[in-house]
Design an enzyme around this catalytic site. Structure first.
Site, PDB file in Angstrom:
ATOM      1  N   TYR A   1      -8.687  14.775  -8.352  1.00 35.84           N
ATOM      2  CA  TYR A   1      -7.432  13.763  -9.037  1.00 35.84           C
ATOM      3  C   TYR A   1      -6.484  15.133  -9.583  1.00 35.84           C
ATOM      4  O   TYR A   1      -5.231  14.847  -9.326  1.00 35.84           O
ATOM      5  CB  TYR A   1      -8.106  13.074  -9.873  1.00 35.84           C
TER       6      TYR A   1
ATOM      7  N   SER B   1      -6.522   6.916 -10.278  1.00 36.46           N
ATOM      8  CA  SER B   1      -6.327   7.519 -11.788  1.00 36.46           C
ATOM      9  C   SER B   1      -7.497   8.038 -12.277  1.00 36.46           C
ATOM     10  O   SER B   1      -7.667   8.352 -13.361  1.00 36.46           O
ATOM     11  CB  SER B   1      -5.840   6.361 -12.644  1.00 36.46           C
TER      12      SER B   1
ATOM     13  N   SER C   1      -0.368  14.353 -14.863  1.00 37.54           N
ATOM     14  CA  SER C   1      -1.542  14.018 -15.715  1.00 37.54           C
ATOM     15  C   SER C   1      -1.869  15.479 -16.320  1.00 37.54           C
ATOM     16  O   SER C   1      -1.692  16.420 -15.689  1.00 37.54           O
ATOM     17  CB  SER C   1      -2.657  13.682 -14.871  1.00 37.54           C
ATOM     18  N   ASN C   2      -2.544  15.385 -17.622  1.00 38.58           N
ATOM     19  CA  ASN C   2      -3.472  16.488 -18.120  1.00 38.58           C
ATOM     20  C   ASN C   2      -4.100  17.160 -17.299  1.00 38.58           C
ATOM     21  O   ASN C   2      -4.635  18.325 -17.457  1.00 38.58           O
ATOM     22  CB  ASN C   2      -3.711  15.967 -19.660  1.00 38.58           C
TER      23      ASN C   2
ATOM     24  N   ARG D   1     -11.439  13.837 -28.822  1.00 42.24           N
ATOM     25  CA  ARG D   1     -10.633  14.757 -27.748  1.00 42.24           C
ATOM     26  C   ARG D   1      -9.316  14.005 -27.612  1.00 42.24           C
ATOM     27  O   ARG D   1      -8.115  14.765 -27.717  1.00 42.24           O
ATOM     28  CB  ARG D   1     -11.383  14.698 -26.314  1.00 42.24           C
TER      29      ARG D   1
ATOM     30  N   GLY E   1       1.628   4.602  -9.306  1.00 45.45           N
ATOM     31  CA  GLY E   1       0.535   4.149  -8.447  1.00 45.45           C
ATOM     32  C   GLY E   1      -0.429   5.270  -7.901  1.00 45.45           C
ATOM     33  O   GLY E   1       0.171   6.551  -8.159  1.00 45.45           O
TER      34      GLY E   1
ATOM     35  N   ASP F   1       0.755  -1.011  -0.033  1.00 46.40           N
ATOM     36  CA  ASP F   1      -0.004  -0.004   0.013  1.00 46.40           C
ATOM     37  C   ASP F   1       0.867   1.172   0.138  1.00 46.40           C
ATOM     38  O   ASP F   1       1.778   1.356   0.594  1.00 46.40           O
ATOM     39  CB  ASP F   1      -0.780  -0.125   1.257  1.00 46.40           C
ATOM     40  N   LEU F   2       0.551   2.264  -0.874  1.00 48.75           N
ATOM     41  CA  LEU F   2       1.490   3.563  -1.113  1.00 48.75           C
ATOM     42  C   LEU F   2       1.507   4.242   0.312  1.00 48.75           C
ATOM     43  O   LEU F   2       2.266   4.911   0.574  1.00 48.75           O
ATOM     44  CB  LEU F   2       1.072   4.237  -2.011  1.00 48.75           C
TER      45      LEU F   2
HETATM   46  C1  15L Z   1      -5.862  10.409 -16.866  1.00 44.08           C
HETATM   47  O1  15L Z   1      -5.051  11.081 -16.070  1.00 44.08           O
HETATM   48  C2  15L Z   1      -6.516   9.256 -16.445  1.00 44.08           C
HETATM   49  O2  15L Z   1      -5.682   8.330 -15.559  1.00 44.08           O
HETATM   50  C3  15L Z   1      -6.890   8.284 -17.756  1.00 44.08           C
HETATM   51  O3  15L Z   1      -7.704   7.200 -17.107  1.00 44.08           O
HETATM   52  C4  15L Z   1      -7.357   9.089 -18.994  1.00 44.08           C
HETATM   53  O4  15L Z   1      -8.589   9.374 -18.764  1.00 44.08           O
HETATM   54  C5  15L Z   1      -6.431  10.277 -19.057  1.00 44.08           C
HETATM   55  O5  15L Z   1      -6.386  11.080 -17.880  1.00 44.08           O
HETATM   56  C6  15L Z   1      -7.254  11.224 -20.051  1.00 44.08           C
HETATM   57  O6  15L Z   1      -7.363  12.567 -19.843  1.00 44.08           O
HETATM   58  O7  15L Z   1      -7.462  10.619 -21.208  1.00 44.08           O
END
Ligand code: 15L
Length: 264
Positions: A136, A76, A111-112, A174, A73, A52-53
């Site tokens: 997130y 998401s 992440s974006n 997209r 990890g 576990d993180l």
């Molecule tokens: C993310 O950060 C997600 O973890 C992944 O499941 C996708 O949805 C991705 O971004 C996205 O924006 O396409």
């Protein structure tokens, strides 16, 4: 292949499984971990330990002797703050403490969605302000700030990859903007490992898509250039959009629509 073992968190996830298979095939000595069992056969040269993180000692001991930590990890998807707090904030803190102790380089799966509230018509460079599109995305912004702190204060090197969409092929309009091919992604991870030094760098994790939302980043420094492009998939996905004006307006797409209450 790197001379010291490489720790991969989130090994059982979508990207984790890809990296497990592809990096093991390249001869990397992988130390895999996840909170759930590895759903694929363990490749040769790899070990797997469930952890576990949120367990600081477990992460510290898994990182023993590693020169590189691939931190993929955590949660998401968009979830409540309480669901994200442990895995993503505490978890990333534990990873950075482990990296500091081992003098290891970190590749952080940002992440974006750390910038998901920009309009799709805006082209971003790596030094833009963060505009997380939910809890997130905010946890990814926190991870980026952790990376920054540990670089400035402890000389822990990081590559923060603002990942677009890692999928075998583009599913909708997209993702013509956000898509990164498996091959480009694996080569990016190799470049992160091979680079002489990376300091604290941001990379847009997307292929060479002409519809990209993103422009300048540290790719020259890392020594990575994407070779693939979503362009030849545009015809196939034409018209595949949501019918939600909020999702269509913003870079973050559907993530933005969760609990969105603006009226203008
Ligand atoms: C993310 O950060 C997600 O973890 C992944 O499941 C996708 O949805 C991705 O971004 C996205 O924006 O396409």
């Amino acid at each position: 292949a790197p001379d010291r073992p490489v720790l991969l968190t989130g090994a059982s996830g979508t990207i984790g499984r890809l990296l497990t298979n592809r990096l093991a095939a390249l001869g990397w000595r992988l130390r895999l971990t996840d909170i759930v069992p590895l759903p694929i056969p363990l490749p040769s040269g790899a070990t797997f330990e469930r952890a576990d993180l949120e367990d600081r000692d477990a992460i510290a001991s898994l990182a023993q002797g590693c020169g590189l930590i691939l931190h993929f990890g955590g949660v998401s998807t968009e979830q409540s703050f309480e669901a994200i707090l442990g895995p993503n904030l505490r978890g990333s803190f534990h990873v950075y403490e482990a990296a500091r102790a081992q003098k290891a380089r970190v590749v952080f799966a940002s992440s974006n969605h750390a910038v998901g509230l920009y309009d799709r018509s805006t082209v971003l460079d790596h030094d833009c302000h963060l505009r997380p599109d939910g809890h997130y995305g905010l946890s990814k912004a926190y991870g980026e700030m952790l990376a920054r702190l540990y670089w400035e204060k402890h000389a822990v090197e990081s590559v923060m990859i603002r990942i677009g969409s890692v999928l075998p092929e583009v599913p909708d309009e997209r993702m013509l903007s956000t898509w990164i091919s498996h091959d480009d992604f694996v080569r990016l991870i190799q470049s992160c490992a091979d680079a002489e030094s990376v300091d604290c760098s941001i990379i847009w994790g997307a292929s060479d898509n002409s519809r990209s939302f993103w422009r300048h980043d540290a790719r020259d420094r890392i020594g990575w250039t994407p070779r693939d492009s979503s362009d030849d998939q545009a015809e196939r996905v034409r018209g595949r959009v949501t019918n939600d004006p909020v999702a269509e307006r913003y870079q973050g797409g559907k993530f933005v629509t969760v609990d969105y209450t603006r009226r203008d």
